[in-house]
Design a protein around this motif. Sequence first.
Motif, PDB file in Angstrom:
ATOM      1  N   ALA A  10       0.832  -1.206   0.000  1.00 55.48           N
ATOM      2  CA  ALA A  10       0.000   0.000   0.000  1.00 55.48           C
ATOM      3  C   ALA A  10       0.867   1.257   0.000  1.00 55.48           C
ATOM      4  O   ALA A  10       0.551   2.249  -0.675  1.00 55.48           O
ATOM      5  N   ALA A  11       1.962   1.228   0.749  1.00 52.37           N
ATOM      6  CA  ALA A  11       2.872   2.376   0.787  1.00 52.37           C
ATOM      7  C   ALA A  11       3.535   2.592  -0.566  1.00 52.37           C
ATOM      8  O   ALA A  11       3.749   3.740  -0.993  1.00 52.37           O
ATOM      9  N   ALA A  12       3.858   1.476  -1.256  1.00 48.40           N
ATOM     10  CA  ALA A  12       4.470   1.589  -2.584  1.00 48.40           C
ATOM     11  C   ALA A  12       3.540   2.301  -3.555  1.00 48.40           C
ATOM     12  O   ALA A  12       3.984   2.970  -4.494  1.00 48.40           O
ATOM     13  N   VAL A  13       2.230   2.171  -3.325  1.00 48.39           N
ATOM     14  CA  VAL A  13       1.234   2.852  -4.152  1.00 48.39           C
ATOM     15  C   VAL A  13       1.035   4.292  -3.693  1.00 48.39           C
ATOM     16  O   VAL A  13       1.152   5.245  -4.468  1.00 48.39           O
ATOM     17  N   GLU A  36       0.373   2.169 -10.250  1.00 52.64           N
ATOM     18  CA  GLU A  36       0.936   3.303  -9.525  1.00 52.64           C
ATOM     19  C   GLU A  36       2.226   2.949  -8.794  1.00 52.64           C
ATOM     20  O   GLU A  36       2.846   3.828  -8.187  1.00 52.64           O
ATOM     21  N   ILE A  37       2.637   1.678  -8.823  1.00 53.95           N
ATOM     22  CA  ILE A  37       3.899   1.283  -8.202  1.00 53.95           C
ATOM     23  C   ILE A  37       5.012   1.567  -9.203  1.00 53.95           C
ATOM     24  O   ILE A  37       5.149   0.868 -10.214  1.00 53.95           O
ATOM     25  N   THR A  38       5.785   2.593  -8.921  1.00 52.70           N
ATOM     26  CA  THR A  38       6.803   3.052  -9.868  1.00 52.70           C
ATOM     27  C   THR A  38       8.223   2.895  -9.355  1.00 52.70           C
ATOM     28  O   THR A  38       9.169   3.129 -10.110  1.00 52.70           O
ATOM     29  N   LYS A  39       8.386   2.527  -8.077  1.00 52.34           N
ATOM     30  CA  LYS A  39       9.728   2.390  -7.504  1.00 52.34           C
ATOM     31  C   LYS A  39      10.073   0.907  -7.340  1.00 52.34           C
ATOM     32  O   LYS A  39       9.184   0.050  -7.258  1.00 52.34           O
TER      33      LYS A  39
END
Length: 638
Positions: A505-508, A568-571
């Motif tokens: 969730a944090a990655a998003v 939305e996970i870009t990292k």
Amino acid sequence: MKKLLLIAALALPMAPAFADAPKPDALVADGVPPVPDELPVQTRPYMEFRTASFSGWHPTDKSMLIATRFGNTAQLHRVAGPMMDRKQISFEAEPVGGGSWAPKTGDILLTQKDIGGNEFYQIYALKDGKLTLLTDGKSRNSINAWSDDGELVAYTSTRRNGSDNDIYVMNPRDPSTSRMVAEVKGGGWNVGAFSPDKKSAVVGQYLSVSNVDMSLLDLATGKMTPIGDHTKDIAIGGASFAPDGSLWVTSDEGSDFQRLGTIDIATGKFTPRGPAEKWDVDSFDISPDGSFIVYETNEAGVSKLKLLDPKTNTVRVVDGLPAGIIGGFEVSEWGEIGVTFTSARSAADAYSIDPKTLKVTRWTESETGGLDVSKNVEPELLTVKSFDGLPVSGFLYRPDPVKFPGKRPMIMNVHGGPEGQSRPGFQGRSNYLLNEMGVAIFYPNVRGSTGYGKKFVGLDNGPFKREDSVKDMGAFLGTLAKDPSLDASRFGLAGGSYGGYMCYAAAVQFKDKLRATNCIVAISNFVTFLENTQSYRRDLRRVEYGDERDPAQRAKLLEISPLTRVAEITKPMFVVTGGNDPRVPASEADQIVKAIRDKGGVAWHLLGKNEGHGFAKKENVDYQFWSTLMFWKQNLLN
């Protein structure tokens, strides 16, 4: 002589150039670079610490049973006296992390073991280094309680249908005596204590962290009689009979915290005993002669051990232990108290406490790889206000500012559960991050964590409140970004189990605040998780997360699932999975790794084919740690 020594030295082969460290056969490293051989060399002292956990007392020879690791897995050991040799008595490929001798006689030792972390535990008798199977070898079994005289043991088993934790009793010296006493529905049942006459037993049914019902079970007929009003939202735990016949429990009835007291079996009335504690009483044990009750309070994550005199209601506090965490404890037949204790500067070890003098005696001193643990940093307690004004707190470990001046990178590490709590314990391998890489580590206790009262633990329940706990992480990140010793441009986040969901969730949701994430045995889609987790625990998880069978809840569960927002996970992300995980199936990792890669993102994936809900075998844990170090070096330290 000097000439001969010189010749011998010259004859030694040259050290080979560094290559790749060997990967354990059971690990599948998908997209994970090989571990260079210099990394195990550099980290070696931090990998060689041990722990020792107290497991019980032998009732006649007064030796202590502990679990520690000298090979690849934790095994049972016997210690005859304080600081004496640890004599290994179990020799299994799989971990054997606990056991108990029969009370009074000590003529038989019981333990339980699974295979590859699948948590389908079997019960065994251990003798002469060999395990004798006492259960069916297929179902999930759990040892619950001994009768006071050591004749009978109660256990639960999913033998009947694979889902329900039915209640069984047997004399373990003769497995043919095993019989089902009560056929129940649900996976949250356990036996707390036999009555002194062995005609009945107190059983608990865990429905949620805030709702645990208690009943009296007739062992002859299987009749279950409720103790108290089961329509109330009350959590009762730790049932134990005192010599005078009174039943002691912990209960949050009329309180936001678990209190110690007695409960009337006939009326269900709970009577608090001792001083009014402002924190949870996590556990307790009664001395065989009834002269004292030892209990532990959880005070903002720090354990306090106390002795209550039930006749006078006076309490004495054990002051001989520093700030840290007390694990399982037990009063011996002769009154000595055995405990496990750990702190930031002490790996877990076994101790005893004299109930008369309160003197603390150390029984084991686990190796720490030759490192001076007194140099480890102590954590700071940090409290912030979240988006809605709710105070939330956590523990921040900072690197030495002299050795590592300037702004430092930080990893936030979120606990699982979600009914869990981050507490100030020994950091183990993570001390390498602090002491050698200069990376700060922060352990938050978001809403839904235990230890802060019944109201607090329920603030994230169900799908519609779930993301409030995610917002708590945002509040912590915002506050920590303003800390002058931390580099907000180099923040990462890690978490396991429910903390793994928080990691996804944090990655998003915090992709602009984080460089990378390390998500371990994590839920990526609440619906597929609930559909595929083992049946014996599915209903219990529905109480916490929501019911995927209800259309409105299913829609919300899908909405808040990280897999839904994977674009939305870009990292970069590092995903770790146990192939035999019964709680969060490996498919939860497979689907998000594939989705990230399909979108062109970076996802490392490490799978332990012989592991379950987290790695337990040292060779696998070591390789996981080295891979994680490479991940953080690449993404936090540039």
